[in-house]
Design an enzyme around this catalytic site. Structure first.
Site, PDB file in Angstrom:
ATOM      1  N   HIS A 289      41.031  93.485  19.732  1.00 58.49           N
ATOM      2  CA  HIS A 289      41.539  92.975  18.454  1.00 58.49           C
ATOM      3  C   HIS A 289      43.035  92.673  18.482  1.00 58.49           C
ATOM      4  O   HIS A 289      43.490  91.683  17.905  1.00 58.49           O
ATOM      5  CB  HIS A 289      41.225  93.991  17.357  1.00 58.49           C
ATOM      6  CG  HIS A 289      41.269  93.430  15.987  1.00 58.49           C
ATOM      7  ND1 HIS A 289      40.426  92.437  15.558  1.00 58.49           N
ATOM      8  CD2 HIS A 289      42.076  93.713  14.928  1.00 58.49           C
ATOM      9  CE1 HIS A 289      40.698  92.138  14.304  1.00 58.49           C
ATOM     10  NE2 HIS A 289      41.696  92.899  13.903  1.00 58.49           N
TER      11      HIS A 289
ATOM     12  N   SER B 169      43.576  88.726  11.938  1.00 60.79           N
ATOM     13  CA  SER B 169      42.859  89.840  11.326  1.00 60.79           C
ATOM     14  C   SER B 169      42.945  89.798   9.798  1.00 60.79           C
ATOM     15  O   SER B 169      42.505  88.830   9.198  1.00 60.79           O
ATOM     16  CB  SER B 169      43.457  91.129  11.905  1.00 60.79           C
ATOM     17  OG  SER B 169      42.799  92.245  11.430  1.00 60.79           O
TER      18      SER B 169
ATOM     19  N   ASP C  35      36.034  92.127  20.928  1.00 65.42           N
ATOM     20  CA  ASP C  35      36.785  92.550  19.750  1.00 65.42           C
ATOM     21  C   ASP C  35      35.813  93.267  18.824  1.00 65.42           C
ATOM     22  O   ASP C  35      34.953  92.641  18.220  1.00 65.42           O
ATOM     23  CB  ASP C  35      37.377  91.310  19.078  1.00 65.42           C
ATOM     24  CG  ASP C  35      38.109  91.637  17.794  1.00 65.42           C
ATOM     25  OD1 ASP C  35      38.082  92.797  17.361  1.00 65.42           O
ATOM     26  OD2 ASP C  35      38.711  90.706  17.232  1.00 65.42           O
TER      27      ASP C  35
END
Ligand SMILES: *[C@@H]1O[C@H](CO)[C@@H](O)[C@H](O)[C@H]1NC(C)=O
Ligand SMILES: *[C@@H]1O[C@H](CO)[C@@H](O)[C@H](O)[C@H]1NC(C)=O
Ligand SMILES: *[C@@H]1O[C@H](CO)[C@@H](O)[C@H](O)[C@H]1NC(C)=O
Ligand SMILES: *[C@@H]1O[C@H](CO)[C@@H](O)[C@H](O)[C@H]1NC(C)=O
Length: 409
Positions: free
Chosen positions: A369, A167, A338
């Site tokens: 995620h 991320s 996601d």
């Protein structure tokens, strides 16, 4: 009720509190490592803007002592937004990336960005000073990443490492590689989990509330002084306690799931442990920066407004990062489910701009995620693929090096 009664009730409640939550709630990353039978080291990094960060190292396999000077491939792990090094060791030893990669024979280095609980120190002032919280991922990329990578390579006397980012941890690397070809030489591969390099199509919390919400949020955040974005430790422990105690795990995963969509692969009985460590602190300014990206649909440095930008950058708009400058072999791991790392964003921004240097792209089924790090499935369908890729590459590197040495002899 007498004072004594109240005291006893509070005492029993706090004893209860300490018994009910898994031990890992109270542990740091190195302590969790030791708890699962891994040697663990803490290394301090001083950035050029004088933050002091903790790097956590897992150098050997489970229940093994190993020779630190023997050269083994390094895997450097960089966590995401509102997370810290715990991201890599949230589950049992055979399920957590940090441990699984250590058992595969890699030298593991886990980063903790400025502002996270392990990295709240500065030479000049402490976290109670507003100046301390004057940063976004832009500084994590410019200062934390570079200083941490340099320390790891110096300590291990190696020339390069393999980078695993989740991320925001991918943004930190995308932006650095785009700007600094010298730094890029130190990164052999970039493995990007749930990659974000634009967030235009973001569907989570932000998408849900739309641009109006974003504008309000931006104004609101802009009014706050530079400050941490965090939940007080005691409150976080209480939440964790309730979530592990009262069978509210389904509701509690919303805490992580909210900005996240859905999560089907978490170990439900460890939600209490996740919530002790996540969300981890960051700066309000970091969130402001993310909102700017969603609104501007660009990958740019922090926007200080026209006048501020001229002072800061010498131009009225914040400079954009040019992903086409990246030459490091990059592997993307993503999922249609996601909603933060959106498929269209990945196609439009990353795949199209970096097509000469994308070495692999793997779509995972039904990953939210956080599943890339918290999901117990990742040890079946994700980590083994990355491990194989790195091992193949490192073997090739060793063979080429041997040939070169022979030629010299
Ligand atoms: C925060 O950083 C910006 C950019 O470097 C600078 O202009 C500003 O004065 C800083 N603010 C504080 C409170 O340190
Ligand atoms: C889930 O976590 C609990 C508590 O830490 C552990 O005992 C259990 O084995 C884990 N379950 C799975 C399926 O990994
Ligand atoms: C990469 O993308 C650009 C722009 O989308 C395109 O012109 C080019 O042909 C692509 N190159 C490869 C190797 O796919
Ligand atoms: C890890 O161990 C647990 C409990 O022994 C087992 O249920 C699970 O399948 C294992 N996971 C992997 C990825 O091997």
């Amino acid at each position: 009720m007498s004072k004594i009664d109240l005291f006893l009730i509070l005492l029993s409640f706090s004893i209860n509190l300490s018994l009910a939550i898994d031990d890992e709630c109270y542990m740091t990353v190195p302590e969790i490592g030791k708890h699962f039978g891994y040697e663990s080291e803490v290394h301090l990094v001083r950035t050029t803007d004088e933050y002091i960060l903790e790097l956590h190292r897992i150098p050997c396999k489970q229940n093994e002592k190993c020779d630190r000077s023997s050269k083994r491939p390094i895997v450097f792990m960089q966590h995401g937004l509102l997370a810290d090094g715990f991201s890599w060791i949230p589950n049992l030893a055979n399920q957590s990336a940090g441990f699984v990669f250590a058992d595969a024979g890699f030298d593991i280095w886990i980063a903790n960005s400025r502002g996270t609980p392990a990295s709240q120190k500065h030479i000049g002032y402490g976290p109670e000073n507003q100046k301390f919280w004057n940063f976004t991922w832009q500084q994590m990329s410019e200062f934390d990443l570079t200083a941490s990578v340099d320390l790891v390579l110096k300590e291990t006397k190696q020339e390069f490492l393999y980078y695993l980012g989740h991320s925001q941890g991918t943004m930190i690397m995308f932006s650095r590689l785009a700007e600094n070809p010298e730094f890029a030489k130190k990164i052999r591969h970039f493995h990007a989990l749930a990659p974000v390099a634009t967030v235009s199509h973001i569907g989570g919390l932000f998408g849900l509330f739309g641009t109006k919400f974003l504008t309000y949020a931006e104004i609101l955040l802009g009014r706050l002084p530079y400050s941490p974005l965090s939940i007080p430790r005691t409150v976080q422990k209480m939440i964790s306690y309730m979530c592990s105690r009262f069978f509210m795990q389904n509701i509690c995963t919303l805490d992580i799931g909210f900005i996240d969509g859905n999560e089907k692969m978490f170990n439900q009985s460890r939600v209490g442990v996740y919530l002790c460590h996540t969300p981890a602190a960051t700066s309000v300014k970091d969130l402001q920066h993310w909102i700017q990206l969603v609104k501007s649909q660009t990958v740019s440095k922090f926007d200080y407004g026209t006048d501020g930008n001229i002072i800061e950058y010498g131009q009225p708009t914040p400079p954009e990062y040019d992903l086409t400058q990246i030459n490091t072999p990059t592997y993307l791991y993503w999922s249609r489910d996601d909603i933060l790392a959106d498929t269209q964003d990945i196609r439009d921004s990353i795949l199209s701009k970096m097509n000469k240097t994308i070495a692999g792209s793997l779509e995972l089924p039904h990953y939210s995620h956080m599943d890339f790090v918290f999901g117990t499935h990742a040890a079946f369908d994700l980590y083994p693929k990355i491990i194989e890729t790195i091992q193949d590459d490192y073997n090739k590197y060793r063979i080429t090096r041997m040939h070169k040495l022979k030629k010299h002899l």
